[in-house]
Structures are given as structure tokens and as C-alpha cells.
Design a protein around this motif. Structure first.
Motif, PDB file in Angstrom:
ATOM      1  N   ALA A 181       0.813  -1.217   0.000  1.00 44.63           N
ATOM      2  CA  ALA A 181       0.000   0.000   0.000  1.00 44.63           C
ATOM      3  C   ALA A 181       0.847   1.269   0.000  1.00 44.63           C
ATOM      4  N   GLY A 182       2.163   1.114   0.087  1.00 37.50           N
ATOM      5  CA  GLY A 182       3.044   2.273   0.102  1.00 37.50           C
ATOM      6  C   GLY A 182       3.054   3.018   1.418  1.00 37.50           C
ATOM      7  N   VAL A 207      -4.818   5.651   6.429  1.00 41.16           N
ATOM      8  CA  VAL A 207      -4.254   4.332   6.131  1.00 41.16           C
ATOM      9  C   VAL A 207      -5.337   3.405   5.588  1.00 41.16           C
ATOM     10  N   ALA A 208      -6.538   3.489   6.171  1.00 40.68           N
ATOM     11  CA  ALA A 208      -7.643   2.639   5.718  1.00 40.68           C
ATOM     12  C   ALA A 208      -7.940   2.875   4.244  1.00 40.68           C
ATOM     13  N   LYS A 209      -7.952   4.136   3.831  1.00 38.68           N
ATOM     14  CA  LYS A 209      -8.223   4.460   2.423  1.00 38.68           C
ATOM     15  C   LYS A 209      -7.088   4.006   1.525  1.00 38.68           C
ATOM     16  N   GLN A 210      -5.857   4.199   1.981  1.00 42.25           N
ATOM     17  CA  GLN A 210      -4.702   3.848   1.152  1.00 42.25           C
ATOM     18  C   GLN A 210      -4.594   2.339   0.968  1.00 42.25           C
ATOM     19  N   VAL A 211      -4.829   1.580   2.023  1.00 45.98           N
ATOM     20  CA  VAL A 211      -4.787   0.118   1.927  1.00 45.98           C
ATOM     21  C   VAL A 211      -5.871  -0.379   0.971  1.00 45.98           C
ATOM     22  N   LYS A 212      -7.075   0.171   1.103  1.00 46.15           N
ATOM     23  CA  LYS A 212      -8.185  -0.264   0.239  1.00 46.15           C
ATOM     24  C   LYS A 212      -7.910   0.100  -1.217  1.00 46.15           C
ATOM     25  N   ASP A 213      -7.420   1.304  -1.460  1.00 48.07           N
ATOM     26  CA  ASP A 213      -7.154   1.750  -2.830  1.00 48.07           C
ATOM     27  C   ASP A 213      -6.043   0.945  -3.491  1.00 48.07           C
ATOM     28  N   LYS A 214      -5.001   0.638  -2.742  1.00 50.05           N
ATOM     29  CA  LYS A 214      -3.812   0.006  -3.318  1.00 50.05           C
ATOM     30  C   LYS A 214      -3.885  -1.519  -3.353  1.00 50.05           C
ATOM     31  N   THR A 215      -4.576  -2.120  -2.386  1.00 50.13           N
ATOM     32  CA  THR A 215      -4.577  -3.590  -2.287  1.00 50.13           C
ATOM     33  C   THR A 215      -5.952  -4.222  -2.449  1.00 50.13           C
ATOM     34  N   GLY A 216      -7.005  -3.423  -2.305  1.00 52.10           N
ATOM     35  CA  GLY A 216      -8.355  -3.962  -2.365  1.00 52.10           C
ATOM     36  C   GLY A 216      -8.796  -4.612  -1.056  1.00 52.10           C
ATOM     37  N   LYS A 217      -7.921  -4.620  -0.078  1.00 51.10           N
ATOM     38  CA  LYS A 217      -8.239  -5.223   1.220  1.00 51.10           C
ATOM     39  C   LYS A 217      -8.566  -4.125   2.227  1.00 51.10           C
ATOM     40  N   TYR A 218      -9.089  -4.561   3.359  1.00 50.19           N
ATOM     41  CA  TYR A 218      -9.396  -3.616   4.420  1.00 50.19           C
ATOM     42  C   TYR A 218      -8.181  -3.449   5.325  1.00 50.19           C
ATOM     43  N   GLY A 226      -4.504 -12.861   6.469  1.00 48.10           N
ATOM     44  CA  GLY A 226      -3.860 -11.886   5.601  1.00 48.10           C
ATOM     45  C   GLY A 226      -4.811 -10.959   4.885  1.00 48.10           C
ATOM     46  N   GLU A 227      -6.060 -10.873   5.373  1.00 45.46           N
ATOM     47  CA  GLU A 227      -7.070 -10.052   4.714  1.00 45.46           C
ATOM     48  C   GLU A 227      -7.165  -8.647   5.284  1.00 45.46           C
ATOM     49  N   THR A 228      -6.544  -8.390   6.416  1.00 46.85           N
ATOM     50  CA  THR A 228      -6.476  -7.036   6.965  1.00 46.85           C
ATOM     51  C   THR A 228      -5.031  -6.708   7.303  1.00 46.85           C
ATOM     52  N   ALA A 229      -4.734  -5.416   7.360  1.00 43.11           N
ATOM     53  CA  ALA A 229      -3.351  -4.976   7.521  1.00 43.11           C
ATOM     54  C   ALA A 229      -2.944  -4.761   8.969  1.00 43.11           C
ATOM     55  N   LEU A 230      -3.919  -4.577   9.851  1.00 37.15           N
ATOM     56  CA  LEU A 230      -3.547  -4.367  11.251  1.00 37.15           C
ATOM     57  C   LEU A 230      -4.628  -4.881  12.182  1.00 37.15           C
ATOM     58  N   LEU A 231      -4.199  -5.120  13.427  1.00 39.85           N
ATOM     59  CA  LEU A 231      -5.078  -5.690  14.447  1.00 39.85           C
ATOM     60  C   LEU A 231      -4.736  -5.069  15.784  1.00 39.85           C
ATOM     61  N   ARG A 232      -5.753  -4.642  16.507  1.00 35.23           N
ATOM     62  CA  ARG A 232      -5.548  -4.201  17.886  1.00 35.23           C
ATOM     63  C   ARG A 232      -5.697  -5.427  18.777  1.00 35.23           C
ATOM     64  N   SER A 233      -4.678  -5.683  19.572  1.00 37.45           N
ATOM     65  CA  SER A 233      -4.696  -6.875  20.416  1.00 37.45           C
ATOM     66  C   SER A 233      -3.657  -6.731  21.512  1.00 37.45           C
ATOM     67  N   GLY A 234      -3.651  -7.712  22.418  1.00 37.68           N
ATOM     68  CA  GLY A 234      -2.621  -7.743  23.441  1.00 37.68           C
ATOM     69  C   GLY A 234      -1.318  -8.280  22.865  1.00 37.68           C
ATOM     70  N   ALA A 235      -0.209  -7.884  23.475  1.00 41.37           N
ATOM     71  CA  ALA A 235       1.093  -8.372  23.020  1.00 41.37           C
ATOM     72  C   ALA A 235       1.165  -9.891  23.056  1.00 41.37           C
ATOM     73  N   GLN A 236       0.427 -10.491  23.987  1.00 44.53           N
ATOM     74  CA  GLN A 236       0.441 -11.938  24.136  1.00 44.53           C
ATOM     75  C   GLN A 236      -0.089 -12.645  22.894  1.00 44.53           C
ATOM     76  N   PHE A 237      -0.887 -11.956  22.084  1.00 44.52           N
ATOM     77  CA  PHE A 237      -1.532 -12.609  20.961  1.00 44.52           C
ATOM     78  C   PHE A 237      -0.565 -12.934  19.837  1.00 44.52           C
ATOM     79  N   LEU A 238       0.611 -12.329  19.843  1.00 42.08           N
ATOM     80  CA  LEU A 238       1.601 -12.649  18.810  1.00 42.08           C
ATOM     81  C   LEU A 238       1.991 -14.119  18.846  1.00 42.08           C
ATOM     82  N   SER A 239       2.007 -14.694  20.038  1.00 43.61           N
ATOM     83  CA  SER A 239       2.326 -16.118  20.151  1.00 43.61           C
ATOM     84  C   SER A 239       1.250 -16.970  19.499  1.00 43.61           C
ATOM     85  N   THR A 240       0.009 -16.550  19.619  1.00 43.91           N
ATOM     86  CA  THR A 240      -1.092 -17.275  18.993  1.00 43.91           C
ATOM     87  C   THR A 240      -1.020 -17.176  17.471  1.00 43.91           C
ATOM     88  N   ILE A 241      -0.692 -15.989  16.962  1.00 41.97           N
ATOM     89  CA  ILE A 241      -0.539 -15.828  15.517  1.00 41.97           C
ATOM     90  C   ILE A 241       0.570 -16.736  14.998  1.00 41.97           C
TER      91      ILE A 241
END
Length: 431
Positions: free
Chosen positions: A169-170, A184-195, A269-284
Motif C-alpha cells: 500500500a506504500g 491508512v484505511a483508504k490507502q490500503v483499500k485503494d492500493k490492495t483492495g483489502k481492508y 492476511g485479509e487485513t493490515a492491522l489488528l488491535r490486540s494484546g502483546a500476548q496474541f503474537l504467540s497465537t498468531i
């Protein structure tokens, strides 16, 4: 604490995704009445919320250490499933068979504080003892100016973002504010077609949007408990989310699906960012290793106030305990600098004491650091701006429902923003 729902009393928050990656036990946690003394020793009963079996060894050692230093006191530990805690503690308090020390969160504990269920700690704890804890976090366990709980472990949300999608998305840096997020929401949608992201407007699910109002400078209720959001700031917050939806920058299912959908979309891989706890990186890392490889932690997005949300767990002492002094001594021991630091390292949480949070473990990224290591430092660095954003008050879940329902109506064009705000405020005042 399996559910990742910020608003559910025991879901993250019980802790904002805190325990999503933990394989929790669903033990029965049966609670029985007990005598205040066992032989020549006083017995302090201590309830925690679904911390077995992962931390059984930790608590056995903690209790043994306390008992060795206090030979006249024995501690009996009872672990209660998070889904059962509310019912069990309400029943126990009503029957006057409550434990001497109980692990809750400020939201529910404050409901019982309104019924005068807890020991008034201001008459028991010196200013010197109180200053051990982070001031904003101590404030979370107060009701009508009185302290009813001692802070324990914490978690703050961070922003987890997909470097590959940002590159496509640049975008060179993650958004720090809601204003930047919209761009960022507009730029991601315009450049990648994703949310760029997913956020839910389902009443009873995540409180992320409601918290965003506070971060944007909206006062939700006034000193008398009346709606205080029918203001220019409140209308601007409504307009922000309505515009994102109407401009096609939020998935349609944001009105019908909960926060779990945000996790699914990010991990696929359908969205560019996620609000979550740091602990969730292990789950990902476990569920979507390819996404984990390109995921990076950044500070929580906020509004003009700069406020960051934090989830708090505390310890409360029932007013009718037979052993107030022993119970308080044990609660202060569990939450002292040394023991908070040890538990934070074991559980990948944050401590609520000033000294423990200054430990290099929360300040320095180790050599060959993992994503989780980096996220921990990002999370800890936010604590200066962190506080519990939603007021401890009766029916706050009703407030969330009224605001979300009216937001949805405005998003769908059924109401103007002005009418939606006015209707939400009237609904709250007339409830």
C-alpha cells in the motif's frame, strides 16, 4: 479466559486478549465454606480466576514463601473458572462465606463496591504502601473516592501490523492516531483492495469503539451519571466511524460479527492491522506462521487525548472477612514488587508497581529478540499514558449497547449522526 472480548467482564478484558494463547483449564473450582482458623494458625482463603494449571507451581511456591514468613497464617488457594466467578462471588458475599482475598477486575468489583461489600483500604493502607503502585492503575480500583482493591497484573493493547500489506500500500509507518488510521484505511483499500482493519459494532462484544470515544476526548457521562456525549466531540466521534463505514473502509460484517472476526481476518492476511494484546503474537505464530513472520508491534492507536487503554486485574478483600489484617498482608505480598515481577515474567503480563515496571525486562529488547519480546517493550512503554478508559459505573454495558445501536442506525442511513447521538443520550437518561 478463552474469549477475546474486550467488553465481557471476564473475557479480555477479562484482559484485552490477555489469555487467548493460554490453554486454560475448565476445572470445577468448587468453593466450600471454611473456618477462619486451623489449629493454631489463621487460614486465609484466596480465590483466583482460572490460573490453574499453568501457574500451579508458581502459586504453590508463592504461598509457601508467605507462610514461611508468617508462621501463624495458612493460605488456602481456590481457583475458579472465569465464567463462574461472578456467580460464585455474588453468592459467597451474600451468604457471608466469601474468601478473604479474591482476584477480580475493577469493573465487576466496583459493582460490589457500590453495595459496600469490600474492605475500605484507605483506612488500612498507608500512603507509602499505596505509592508502590502506578497512580492511574490504583485509581481504577476506587469507587466514590474510596479504594476497594489492590492492583495486580495488567495488559495494554498494541497495534499488530502486516509489513507486507503496508509495503504493497506504500505505507511506511503504522498509524498512531485515529486521524492517521482513516488515511491508512483508504490507502490500503485503494492500493490492495483489502481492508486495513476490522472493528465490531455488535452490542455486548468488544468495547474498542466505546474506548475510542474517550481517546477522542468524549466524556461519556457527567458527575450525576447523565449522558455527556451529546456534544461536538461526541458527534465527531460518531461521524468518524459512520464515515469509515459509508466510504467502504470497514467490512460490512462489522455490524454483525464480533472481535473474533478481526482475528480471523488478520491471521488470513485479509487485513493490515489488528488491535490486540502483546500476548496474541504467540497465537498468531501458532495459527498463521507466515503472517507472524511479517507481523510487527507498534503502539496502540489513540486520539487527541493520547490516552491508552489498559486492562487491570486486582485483589479485593471482603468487608466481612474474619481476618482483615492477615488478608491484607497476603494481598500486599502477592502484589509487591518482587512477586509482581516474577508473575509478569511467568504470565507475559505487565506489573502494576512502579519499581517492577522499571525492570530492564520491560525496557530492553534482548539479542535475537522474538516478536513477543519486542511487543512486550512496546506494551510496557505505553503505561505512562495508560488508564482504564471506561468509567466504573452501573449499566455501562447498557451505555455501550445504546451507542452501538445508534451508530449502526447512522451507518445504515436510518438516522442522521445528530439524531443518533441524541437518541443514544436520551435512551441512557431515560433507562
Amino acid at each position: 479466559m478463552r474469549g477475546y472480548k474486550t467488553w465481557k467482564r471476564w473475557g479480555i478484558f477479562a484482559l484485552l486478549g490477555l489469555l487467548v494463547s493460554w490453554a486454560v483449564s475448565c476445572s470445577s473450582g468448587n468453593v466450600v465454606s471454611r473456618q477462619a482458623t486451623t489449629g493454631d494458625r489463621q487460614e486465609v482463603e484466596f480465590w483466583t480466576m482460572q490460573l490453574q494449571p499453568q501457574f500451579t507451581d508458581y502459586f504453590h511456591k508463592l504461598i509457601a514463601s508467605f507462610e514461611a514468613k508468617n508462621p501463624g497464617v495458612k493460605v488456602r488457594w481456590v481457583d475458579v473458572p472465569w465464567s463462574a466467578m461472578e456467580t460464585k462471588i455474588l453468592t459467597a458475599v451474600s451468604a457471608k462465606t466469601a474468601p478473604d482475598v479474591v482476584n477480580l477486575n475493577p469493573d465487576f468489583a466496583s459493582q460490589l463496591a457500590a453495595r459496600n461489600a469490600w474492605l475500605d483500604l484507605d483506612s488500612k493502607i498507608s500512603s507509602q504502601e499505596r505509592e508502590v503502585y502506578l497512580p492511574n492503575i490504583w485509581k481504577a480500583s476506587t469507587f466514590d473516592g474510596k479504594s476497594f482493591g489492590i492492583p495486580w497484573y495488567l495488559a495494554t493493547d498494541i497495534t499488530i501490523y502486516n509489513q507486507d500489506l503496508f509495503k504493497q500500500a506504500g505505507i511506511t509507518k503504522p498509524p498512531a492516531s485515529y486521524e492517521e488510521l482513516a488515511k491508512v484505511a483508504k490507502q490500503v483499500k485503494d492500493k490492495t483492495g483489502k481492508y486495513a482493519f476490522f472493528v465490531t459494532f455488535v452490542p455486548g462484544d468488544s468495547a474498542e469503539v466505546l474506548e475510542s470515544f474517550v481517546q477522542m476526548g468524549v466524556q461519556l457521562v457527567d458527575a450525576e451519571g447523565k449522558a455527556a456525549f451529546n456534544t461536538p466531540e461526541g458527534k465527531a466521534a460518531f461521524q468518524y466511524w459512520v464515515d469509515l463505514y459509508k466510504n467502504g473502509l470497514l467490512p460490512k460484517e462489522a455490524l454483525t460479527q464480533g472481535h473474533r472476526r478481526a482475528i480471523e481476518l488478520y491471521q488470513s492476511g485479509e487485513t493490515a492491522l489488528l488491535r490486540s494484546g502483546a500476548q496474541f503474537l504467540s497465537t498468531i505464530a501458532k495459527n498463521a506462521p507466515a503472517i507472524a513472520q511479517v507481523s510487527v508491534a507498534a503502539p496502540q492507536i489513540t486520539g487527541k487525548t493520547g490516552k491508552k487503554s489498559v486492562a487491570v486485574m486486582n485483589l479485593a478483600i471482603p468487608r466481612n472477612t474474619d481476618l482483615p489484617d492477615a488478608a491484607l498482608k497476603f494481598a500486599l505480598f502477592v502484589t509487591d514488587d518482587e512477586n509482581q515481577l516474577a508473575f509478569a515474567k511467568a504470565a507475559n503480563t505487565l506489573p502494576s508497581t512502579v519499581k517492577a515496571l522499571q525492570d530492564n525486562y520491560f525496557k530492553t529488547v534482548p539479542r535475537h529478540a522474538t516478536s513477543a519480546d519486542k511487543a512486550r517493550v512496546v506494551s510496557a512503554n505505553q503505561m505512562k499514558q495508560a488508564e482504564v478508559l471506561l468509567p466504573a459505573m452501573k449499566d455501562v454495558n447498557v451505555l455501550q449497547t445504546l451507542i452501538y445501536d445508534n451508530l449502526q442506525a447512522a451507518m445504515l442511513g436510518e438516522k442522521s449522526v445528530e439524531q443518533a447521538v441524541a437518541d443514544a443520550a436520551k435512551g441512557w437518561n431515560d433507562r
